[in-house]
Write an enzyme that holds these catalytic residues in place. Sequence first.
Site, PDB file in Angstrom:
ATOM      1  N   HIS A   1      -9.818  -6.878   3.114  1.00  0.00           N
ATOM      2  CA  HIS A   1      -8.593  -6.074   3.085  1.00  0.00           C
ATOM      3  C   HIS A   1      -7.827  -6.249   1.760  1.00  0.00           C
ATOM      4  O   HIS A   1      -7.306  -5.283   1.209  1.00  0.00           O
ATOM      5  CB  HIS A   1      -7.710  -6.478   4.274  1.00  0.00           C
TER       6      HIS A   1
ATOM      7  N   ILE B   1      -1.713 -10.986  -0.725  1.00  0.00           N
ATOM      8  CA  ILE B   1      -2.318 -12.321  -0.702  1.00  0.00           C
ATOM      9  C   ILE B   1      -3.671 -12.244  -0.008  1.00  0.00           C
ATOM     10  O   ILE B   1      -3.794 -11.667   1.080  1.00  0.00           O
ATOM     11  CB  ILE B   1      -1.397 -13.329   0.006  1.00  0.00           C
TER      12      ILE B   1
ATOM     13  N   ARG C   1       4.566 -17.744  -8.574  1.00  0.00           N
ATOM     14  CA  ARG C   1       4.841 -16.585  -9.439  1.00  0.00           C
ATOM     15  C   ARG C   1       6.101 -15.834  -9.023  1.00  0.00           C
ATOM     16  O   ARG C   1       6.540 -14.926  -9.711  1.00  0.00           O
ATOM     17  CB  ARG C   1       3.625 -15.664  -9.438  1.00  0.00           C
TER      18      ARG C   1
ATOM     19  N   ALA D   1       3.832  -8.393  -2.827  1.00  0.00           N
ATOM     20  CA  ALA D   1       2.840  -9.463  -2.916  1.00  0.00           C
ATOM     21  C   ALA D   1       1.675  -9.154  -1.984  1.00  0.00           C
ATOM     22  O   ALA D   1       1.879  -8.871  -0.803  1.00  0.00           O
ATOM     23  CB  ALA D   1       3.466 -10.805  -2.543  1.00  0.00           C
TER      24      ALA D   1
ATOM     25  N   PHE E   1       0.822  -1.210   0.000  1.00  0.00           N
ATOM     26  CA  PHE E   1       0.000   0.000   0.000  1.00  0.00           C
ATOM     27  C   PHE E   1       0.859   1.266   0.000  1.00  0.00           C
ATOM     28  O   PHE E   1       0.495   2.280  -0.587  1.00  0.00           O
ATOM     29  CB  PHE E   1      -0.931  -0.019   1.219  1.00  0.00           C
ATOM     30  N   GLU E   2       2.023   1.201   0.622  1.00  0.00           N
ATOM     31  CA  GLU E   2       2.905   2.365   0.750  1.00  0.00           C
ATOM     32  C   GLU E   2       3.800   2.595  -0.470  1.00  0.00           C
ATOM     33  O   GLU E   2       4.486   3.617  -0.565  1.00  0.00           O
ATOM     34  CB  GLU E   2       3.776   2.232   2.003  1.00  0.00           C
TER      35      GLU E   2
END
Length: 156
Positions: free
Chosen positions: A87, A81, A126, A79, A57-58
């Site tokens: 959220h 998850i 991935r 990542a 998010f940052e």
Amino acid sequence: MKEIKGNLIGKGKRFAIIISRFNEFISKKLLEGALDCLTRHGVSTNDITVYWTPGSFEIPGMGRRIPEMKYDCVLCLGAVIRGDTPHFEYVAAEVTKGIATLNLEKGPPFVYGIITADTVEQAMDRAGTKKGNKGWDAAETGLELANLYEMIRPPR
């Protein structure tokens, strides 16, 4: 007809990597893949700066604050998850919108290298275990875009 295409030549290019510490066991694999790709294509390790953020998010906020003229490209790695709460949707959507906005507002390309996965196993796949390494993929995209941006940049 004239075509303009980027290439994968990294010599003399400067890269920033903004990476999430959350889910670090996956992020580190993405970083390894990105660094491997960049150095194999001629980018000097002295021309790579890694910025660690607490979470994905940052990443856009950090991208807004780094000096844009210092880098030819910025790779955004992390990542997100899915868990048992909504959220995941909020974080994945906002980091995606944030990186897209940086691409429109800032000088260098910002490359989206965020894994969004339903499970840890999918994210690990991935990040280099079964389905390639998305960090490598992001770096390869970044190399091509850095060269393409250089070709279309007005003379200084």
